[in-house]
Design an enzyme around this catalytic site. Structure first.
Site, PDB file in Angstrom:
ATOM      1  CG  HIS A 101      38.210  22.337  44.318  1.00  0.00           C
ATOM      2  ND1 HIS A 101      37.172  21.475  44.571  1.00  0.00           N
ATOM      3  CD2 HIS A 101      38.194  22.562  42.982  1.00  0.00           C
ATOM      4  CE1 HIS A 101      36.571  21.179  43.422  1.00  0.00           C
ATOM      5  NE2 HIS A 101      37.164  21.823  42.449  1.00  0.00           N
ATOM      6  CG  ASP A 104      36.888  22.079  47.982  1.00  0.00           C
ATOM      7  OD1 ASP A 104      36.267  22.989  47.434  1.00  0.00           O
ATOM      8  OD2 ASP A 104      37.331  21.062  47.399  1.00  0.00           O
ATOM      9  CG  ASP A 307      27.446  18.964  36.596  1.00  0.00           C
ATOM     10  OD1 ASP A 307      27.225  17.740  36.690  1.00  0.00           O
ATOM     11  OD2 ASP A 307      28.559  19.475  36.773  1.00  0.00           O
ATOM     12  CG  ASP A 339      32.673  16.007  41.184  1.00  0.00           C
ATOM     13  OD1 ASP A 339      32.083  16.657  42.065  1.00  0.00           O
ATOM     14  OD2 ASP A 339      33.293  16.541  40.255  1.00  0.00           O
TER      15      ASP A 339
HETATM   16  C1  XUL Z   1      32.584  20.545  38.205  1.00  0.00           C
HETATM   17  C2  XUL Z   1      33.490  19.466  38.593  1.00  0.00           C
HETATM   18  C3  XUL Z   1      34.599  19.829  39.502  1.00  0.00           C
HETATM   19  C4  XUL Z   1      35.880  19.125  39.218  1.00  0.00           C
HETATM   20  C5  XUL Z   1      37.029  19.586  40.076  1.00  0.00           C
HETATM   21  O1  XUL Z   1      31.520  20.159  37.425  1.00  0.00           O
HETATM   22  O2  XUL Z   1      33.286  18.327  38.221  1.00  0.00           O
HETATM   23  O3  XUL Z   1      34.176  19.587  40.800  1.00  0.00           O
HETATM   24  O4  XUL Z   1      35.755  17.765  39.393  1.00  0.00           O
HETATM   25  O5  XUL Z   1      37.282  20.936  39.950  1.00  0.00           O
HETATM   26 CO    CO Z   2      34.319  16.561  38.549  1.00  0.00          CO
END
Ligand code: XUL
Ligand code: CO
Length: 437
Positions: A101, A104, A307, A339
């Site tokens: 991002h 980041d 999450d 991720d």
């Molecule tokens: C949030 C998520 C994010 C996206 C990118 O749950 O998965 O990190 O992958 O914005």
């Molecule tokens: Co993600």
């Protein structure tokens, strides 16, 4: 240049018998499986936000992460040190891609202009490190959820200025992604949803999101960015209901706003779980619409239910993912982006290596297992046989849209009753999969 991980050399393939936690047991980048190297099948990517920026805080405590580049230097100078550390890590790990991002990689400034300048300064260093190492950008994205201006959403905010700010941020993030040769760009609707319907105009918000993405498509064309646009479904967190709740909701949204030809989906494993689906379900739904683009690889903890973004180690999960990806014919611009973050208790730099090695090995095994299942052929043969009654003339006419209800009646009436159903053989098929695990 400083070395940030001095105790670690390039991670090598040690084979399944290796007891070295800093060696791959299954991921052998140059090994050819089903006509392609593992490197090209799996297209691994490190998530900048989790691995290099996340302090490992939680709602009950501050961050615990020790990161070797973090000597207290802040601002752009600190961010540059982090880029150097990130590329040393990725080079030693041997991954071909990363994802980020805007916020980041570079700190947010006091004004939009200052934030843009910070991002430009870091993009220069990213470009330099990409050229030095050959590591590429899988996708870029804009963080449209952390700053308080986005508390009510970004593209779906009732505050037009927040919408405008988000547009300006995406414009810049697209330019930087393009400049860095990104293979894609992801839209995850951070706070694009609602917490209560008492204050929300759903129709207007979703219309605004449609407009926002059309403007992004237009700008993509204007600057000549060739990468793939992805939408990433997630059902909840941070909002109670996210508009992009799952693959089916995203596809419906894309169709409604005439965006299908411009977007593929980036499917995340733990988001699927939160939506009450299996990852394989989400992948199959995306493939059925010719819309599977990329994967955010992680897993949740069924005991926790939020999450948790843990590294994937479950071989069933990775084998199921690879079954669908091989069936689709492999990734084109997409890949497997971790991720995922290490646990708050796993705060040492070396934990980052263990986590990624484990995830890469799990997917390498998944690839080999899925390939073996496909070579064996019994699973696919069973599915083909299960639908074999659709190979007849009338069934073909139905599939091509040329039959009527009267045709169906004329066909089935003389039979008096439908042919007997065969067993679905679920248990037999589960046993078959276990032969390969
Ligand atoms: C949030 C998520 C994010 C996206 C990118 O749950 O998965 O990190 O992958 O914005
Ligand atoms: Co993600």
């Amino acid at each position: 240049m400083a070395e940030y991980f001095p105790g670690v050399s390039k991670i090598e393939f040690g084979g399944p018998k290796s007891k070295n936690p800093l060696e791959f047991k299954h991921y052998n980048a140059d090994e050819v499986v089903a006509g392609k190297t593992m490197r090209d099948h799996l297209r691994f990517s490190v998530a900048y936000w989790h691995t290099f920026t996340n302090p490992l805080s939680d709602p009950f405590g501050v961050g615990t992460a020790k990161r070797p580049w973090d000597d207290g230097t802040t601002g752009v100078a600190g961010a540059i040190n982090r880029v150097r550390g990130a590329f040393e890590f990725m080079e030693k790990l041997g991954v071909p891609f990363y994802a980020f991002h805007d916020r980041d990689v570079a700190p947010e400034g006091k004004t939009l202009k200052e934030s843009h300048a910070n991002l430009d300064a870091i993009a220069k260093v990213l470009k330099e490190e990409q050229a030095r190492t050959g590591i590429k950008l899988l996708w870029g994205t804009a963080n449209l959820f952390s700053n308080p201006r986005y508390m009510h959403g970004a593209a779906t905010s009732p505050n037009f200025d927040a919408f405008a700010f988000a547009g300006a941020q995406v414009k810049k993030a697209l330019e930087v992604t393009h400049e860095l040769g990104g293979a894609g760009y992801t839209f995850w609707g951070g706070r694009e949803g609602y917490s209560t319907l008492y204050n929300t105009d759903i129709k207007r918000e979703i219309d605004h999101l449609g407009r926002f993405l059309h403007m992004a498509v237009d700008y993509k064309k204007q600057i000549g960015f060739q990468g793939t646009f992805y939408i990433e479904p997630k059902p909840k967190e941070p909002t109670k209901h996210q508009y992009d709740s799952d693959a089916a909701a995203c596809l419906n949204f894309l169709r409604s706003y005439d965006l299908t030809s411009h977007f593929k989906l980036n499917i995340e494993a733990n988001h699927a779980t939160l939506a009450g689906h299996e990852m394989m379900h989400e992948l199959e739904v995306a493939v059925a619409a010719d819309a599977l683009g990329s994967i955010d690889a992680n897993t949740g903890d069924p005991m926790l239910g939020w999450d948790t973004d843990q590294f994937p180690t479950n071989i069933y999960l990775t084998a199921q993912c690879m079954l669908v990806i091989l069936k689709m014919g492999g990734f084109s611009t997409g890949g497997i982006n971790f991720d995922a973050k290490v646990r708050r208790e796993s705060f040492e730099p070396i934990d980052l290596f263990h986590a990624h090695i484990g995830g890469m090995d799990a997917f390498a095994r998944g690839l080999k297992i899925a390939h073996a299942i496909r070579e064996d052929g019994r699973l696919a043969a069973f599915v083909a046989e299960r639908y074999s009654s659709w190979n007849g003339d009338l069934a073909r006419k139905v599939e091509s849209g040329k039959a009527t209800l009267a045709d169906l009646e004329a066909y089935i009436a003389p039979k008096g009753e439908a042919a007997a159903n065969p067993s679905g053989r679920q248990e037999m098929l589960e046993n078959l999969i276990n032969e390969f695990i």
